[in-house]
Design a protein around this motif. Structure first.
Motif, mmCIF file in Angstrom:
data_model
loop_
_atom_site.group_PDB
_atom_site.id
_atom_site.type_symbol
_atom_site.label_atom_id
_atom_site.label_comp_id
_atom_site.label_asym_id
_atom_site.label_seq_id
_atom_site.Cartn_x
_atom_site.Cartn_y
_atom_site.Cartn_z
ATOM 1 N N LEU A 155 0.833 -1.216 0.000
ATOM 2 C CA LEU A 155 0.000 0.000 0.000
ATOM 3 C C LEU A 155 0.859 1.255 0.000
ATOM 4 O O LEU A 155 0.528 2.255 -0.642
ATOM 5 N N GLU A 156 1.964 1.210 0.733
ATOM 6 C CA GLU A 156 2.855 2.369 0.802
ATOM 7 C C GLU A 156 3.377 2.719 -0.590
ATOM 8 O O GLU A 156 3.429 3.881 -0.974
ATOM 9 N N LYS A 157 3.735 1.683 -1.353
ATOM 10 C CA LYS A 157 4.228 1.925 -2.717
ATOM 11 C C LYS A 157 3.134 2.511 -3.608
ATOM 12 O O LYS A 157 3.418 3.207 -4.573
ATOM 13 N N GLU A 158 1.870 2.212 -3.283
ATOM 14 C CA GLU A 158 0.748 2.754 -4.061
ATOM 15 C C GLU A 158 0.478 4.216 -3.727
ATOM 16 O O GLU A 158 -0.330 4.863 -4.376
ATOM 17 N N GLY A 159 1.119 4.707 -2.659
ATOM 18 C CA GLY A 159 0.896 6.103 -2.259
ATOM 19 C C GLY A 159 -0.397 6.315 -1.498
ATOM 20 O O GLY A 159 -0.884 7.443 -1.395
ATOM 21 N N VAL A 160 -0.936 5.239 -0.940
ATOM 22 C CA VAL A 160 -2.170 5.363 -0.162
ATOM 23 C C VAL A 160 -1.813 5.811 1.262
ATOM 24 O O VAL A 160 -0.859 5.302 1.857
ATOM 25 N N CYS A 161 -2.568 6.758 1.799
ATOM 26 C CA CYS A 161 -2.349 7.205 3.185
ATOM 27 C C CYS A 161 -2.815 6.090 4.117
ATOM 28 O O CYS A 161 -3.959 5.641 4.032
ATOM 29 N N MET A 162 -1.926 5.650 5.005
ATOM 30 C CA MET A 162 -2.259 4.547 5.912
ATOM 31 C C MET A 162 -2.230 5.036 7.356
ATOM 32 O O MET A 162 -1.280 5.710 7.761
ATOM 33 N N VAL A 163 -3.265 4.676 8.088
ATOM 34 C CA VAL A 163 -3.279 4.995 9.518
ATOM 35 C C VAL A 163 -3.804 3.782 10.273
ATOM 36 O O VAL A 163 -4.540 2.965 9.721
ATOM 37 N N THR A 164 -3.430 3.700 11.533
ATOM 38 C CA THR A 164 -3.953 2.632 12.382
ATOM 39 C C THR A 164 -5.269 3.079 13.005
ATOM 40 O O THR A 164 -5.627 4.259 12.982
ATOM 41 N N GLU A 165 -5.945 2.125 13.621
ATOM 42 C CA GLU A 165 -7.180 2.459 14.324
ATOM 43 C C GLU A 165 -6.899 3.428 15.467
ATOM 44 O O GLU A 165 -7.787 4.197 15.867
ATOM 45 N N GLU A 166 -5.658 3.406 15.966
ATOM 46 C CA GLU A 166 -5.324 4.300 17.076
ATOM 47 C C GLU A 166 -5.364 5.755 16.638
ATOM 48 O O GLU A 166 -5.764 6.650 17.397
ATOM 49 N N VAL A 167 -4.968 6.027 15.398
ATOM 50 C CA VAL A 167 -5.020 7.403 14.884
ATOM 51 C C VAL A 167 -6.474 7.857 14.746
ATOM 52 O O VAL A 167 -6.836 8.979 15.125
ATOM 53 N N VAL A 168 -7.320 6.980 14.225
ATOM 54 C CA VAL A 168 -8.735 7.338 14.060
ATOM 55 C C VAL A 168 -9.350 7.632 15.427
ATOM 56 O O VAL A 168 -10.100 8.596 15.601
ATOM 57 N N GLU A 169 -9.014 6.800 16.412
ATOM 58 C CA GLU A 169 -9.539 7.018 17.760
ATOM 59 C C GLU A 169 -9.067 8.352 18.320
ATOM 60 O O GLU A 169 -9.836 9.091 18.935
ATOM 61 N N SER A 170 -7.785 8.679 18.082
ATOM 62 C CA SER A 170 -7.240 9.907 18.672
ATOM 63 C C SER A 170 -7.815 11.157 18.008
ATOM 64 O O SER A 170 -7.789 12.231 18.586
ATOM 65 N N CYS A 171 -8.337 11.016 16.774
ATOM 66 C CA CYS A 171 -8.897 12.177 16.076
ATOM 67 C C CYS A 171 -10.404 12.311 16.277
ATOM 68 O O CYS A 171 -11.001 13.271 15.807
ATOM 69 N N ARG A 172 -10.994 11.380 16.963
ATOM 70 C CA ARG A 172 -12.453 11.413 17.087
ATOM 71 C C ARG A 172 -12.876 12.425 18.148
ATOM 72 O O ARG A 172 -12.504 12.305 19.315
ATOM 73 N N PRO A 173 -13.659 13.428 17.762
ATOM 74 C CA PRO A 173 -14.044 14.445 18.742
ATOM 75 C C PRO A 173 -15.146 13.958 19.682
ATOM 76 O O PRO A 173 -15.883 13.034 19.361
ATOM 77 N N SER A 174 -15.228 14.599 20.824
ATOM 78 C CA SER A 174 -16.274 14.317 21.806
ATOM 79 C C SER A 174 -16.415 15.581 22.645
ATOM 80 O O SER A 174 -15.683 16.553 22.445
ATOM 81 N N VAL A 175 -17.334 15.564 23.583
ATOM 82 C CA VAL A 175 -17.480 16.727 24.470
ATOM 83 C C VAL A 175 -16.173 16.954 25.234
ATOM 84 O O VAL A 175 -15.744 18.092 25.440
ATOM 85 N N GLU A 176 -15.525 15.852 25.625
ATOM 86 C CA GLU A 176 -14.251 15.978 26.354
ATOM 87 C C GLU A 176 -13.116 16.392 25.425
ATOM 88 O O GLU A 176 -12.134 16.981 25.869
#
Ligand code: SF4
Length: 408
Positions: free
Chosen positions: A137-158
């Motif tokens: 995937l890296e050679k294809e130039g696709v942006c790769m993230v782990t589930e941890e990145v998605v979790e850290s970017c998820r907004p909430s009231v906190e």
């Protein structure tokens, strides 16, 4: 088993996702690793679940496997490299067919792992490297993230999303359903004598936009006004103290001829030409572990890819490029414009670089958006012209930010 591409959401942003994160029982132990943040995002985009290991014909359940150099071995020593490689190629084909520019992959897996994988000793130790599928995937130039990145970017009231608005872009504040307002002068470290320039306001608005918790800063101070780097970044420290983990910086800039056009842009990187840095001084007094902050990927690839997907989906013309921050307030000379063009700069402005450094030091996820009102080198540009340019792109800017917020 290779799962068919399933479209869960209405948005046309295509995303490849490790199937086990969506609850598919495809792991070696017969189970899954569902991630609430990934499932939520998948409900808003066109999600394409993939499982490279089952796509390679491996059964469920199966003995665990780890990478040993370029090979993949099961715990009993069985070499399953061929199955991993064929499954990875099958999933690459699927990724190409889907047109996905983003992949959300299970961390540390010998197929899907990004940046680190288990080291082949079955002891839980990690080594640097990618899984077999992630390598392709890296050679294809696709942006790769782990589930941890998605979790850290998820907004909430906190953890609301902070939005810092530049000249002429403050109207976004009117979209907020406010629950609280804070005068900038009550912010620790913000200069008590500072007054907003035209197009800025010095009142933080805390509330929601389309039900997404936000903290909006509809104005900023600048180095060219005589303020220090530490004072300039007081808003960032404030946002971090309020719990914000994602921060969107929006700024007015000049486009560098040949490298960018006027209009909206997504910032991919920056060059700090201001001669100052907010991290200079005693970092321990400010709660920073170290002043030696890693500025690789200072502008979150994940947020940039989401922004690009939203823009494409909505048909909003948006370019991407490197931002150079200068002190100002005089405009760039023709020689300076040629230098910036040669340095690969697309946008030049008098804000943002110090704020991004501070946000990175605080571990925040940064998205940089710009509105290029004119071409740099065309001479001094009036404040009114910048405001007019911002007005022309106000609807697109608003749609872009709202679309991004909806995906987070
Ligand atoms: Fe399949 Fe990847 Fe999940 Fe492993 S990490 S079970 S290969 S989707």
């Amino acid at each position: 088993m290779l799962l068919p591409g399933l479209c869960f959401g209405d948005e046309h942003v295509d995303v490849v996702v490790s199937a086990c994160l969506l609850g598919e029982s495809c792991r070696y132990d017969g189970g899954s690793k569902p991630c609430a943040a990934v499932r939520l995002l998948s409900g808003k985009v066109s999600a394409h679940p993939i499982c490279p290991e089952t796509a390679g014909g491996l059964p469920v359940p199966r003995p665990p496997a780890e990478r040993v150099g370029s090979r993949v071995l099961m715990r009993d020593g069985t070499d399953v490299t061929d199955a991993f490689v064929s499954g990875a190629h099958a999933c690459i084909e699927m990724t190409r067919t889907s047109g996905a520019a983003l992949a959300i992959l299970k961390a540390r897996s010998p197929s899907c792992g990004i940046g680190s994988v288990y080291d082949g000793t079955y002891s839980g130790r990690l080594v640097r490297g990618n899984g077999v599928f992630a390598e392709l995937l890296e050679k294809e130039g696709v942006c790769m993230v782990t589930e941890e990145v998605v979790e850290s970017c998820r907004p909430s009231v906190e953890h609301p999303v902070a939005i810092v608005l530049g000249t002429g872009l403050g109207h976004l504040r009117s979209l907020v359903h406010p629950v609280r307002r804070i005068d900038y002068h009550d912010i620790d470290g913000f200069p008590v004598d500072a007054r907003p320039i035209e197009g800025h306001s010095f009142e933080v608005t805390i509330g929601t936009v389309d039900d997404v918790p936000v903290v909006v800063y509809p104005g900023r101070i600048h180095l060219y006004q005589g303020y220090s780097a530490s004072e300039v970044v007081a808003l960032v420290r404030h946002a971090h103290r309020l719990g914000c983990r994602d921060i969107i910086f929006a700024c007015a800039t000049g486009a560098i001829p040949g490298n960018a056009h006027t209009g909206l842009g997504i910032l991919t990187d920056q060059i700090n030409l201001t001669g100052v840095n907010p991290l200079v001084g005693d970092s321990s007094q400010r709660g920073l572990e170290t002043p030696f902050v890693n500025m690789n990927e200072a502008y979150s690839p994940y947020l940039r890819t989401l922004a690009r997907g939203v823009a494409d989906d909505l048909g909003i013309a948006v370019e991407e490029g490197v931002y150079a921050g200068v002190v100002g307030p005089s405009s760039e000379t023709p020689a300076e414009v040629r230098m910036l063009a040669g340095m690969g700069v697309s946008y030049v402005g008098m804000s943002t670089v110090c704020e991004v450094i501070e946000a990175q030091a605080l571990g925040m996820n940064v998205l940089g958006l710009t509105m290029a009102a004119n071409y740099s080198g065309e001479g001094a540009v009036s404040h009114e012209a910048v405001l007019e340019g911002a007005q022309r792109h106000a609807d697109d800017f608003e749609s872009l930010v709202r679309g991004i917020l909806r995906l987070l």
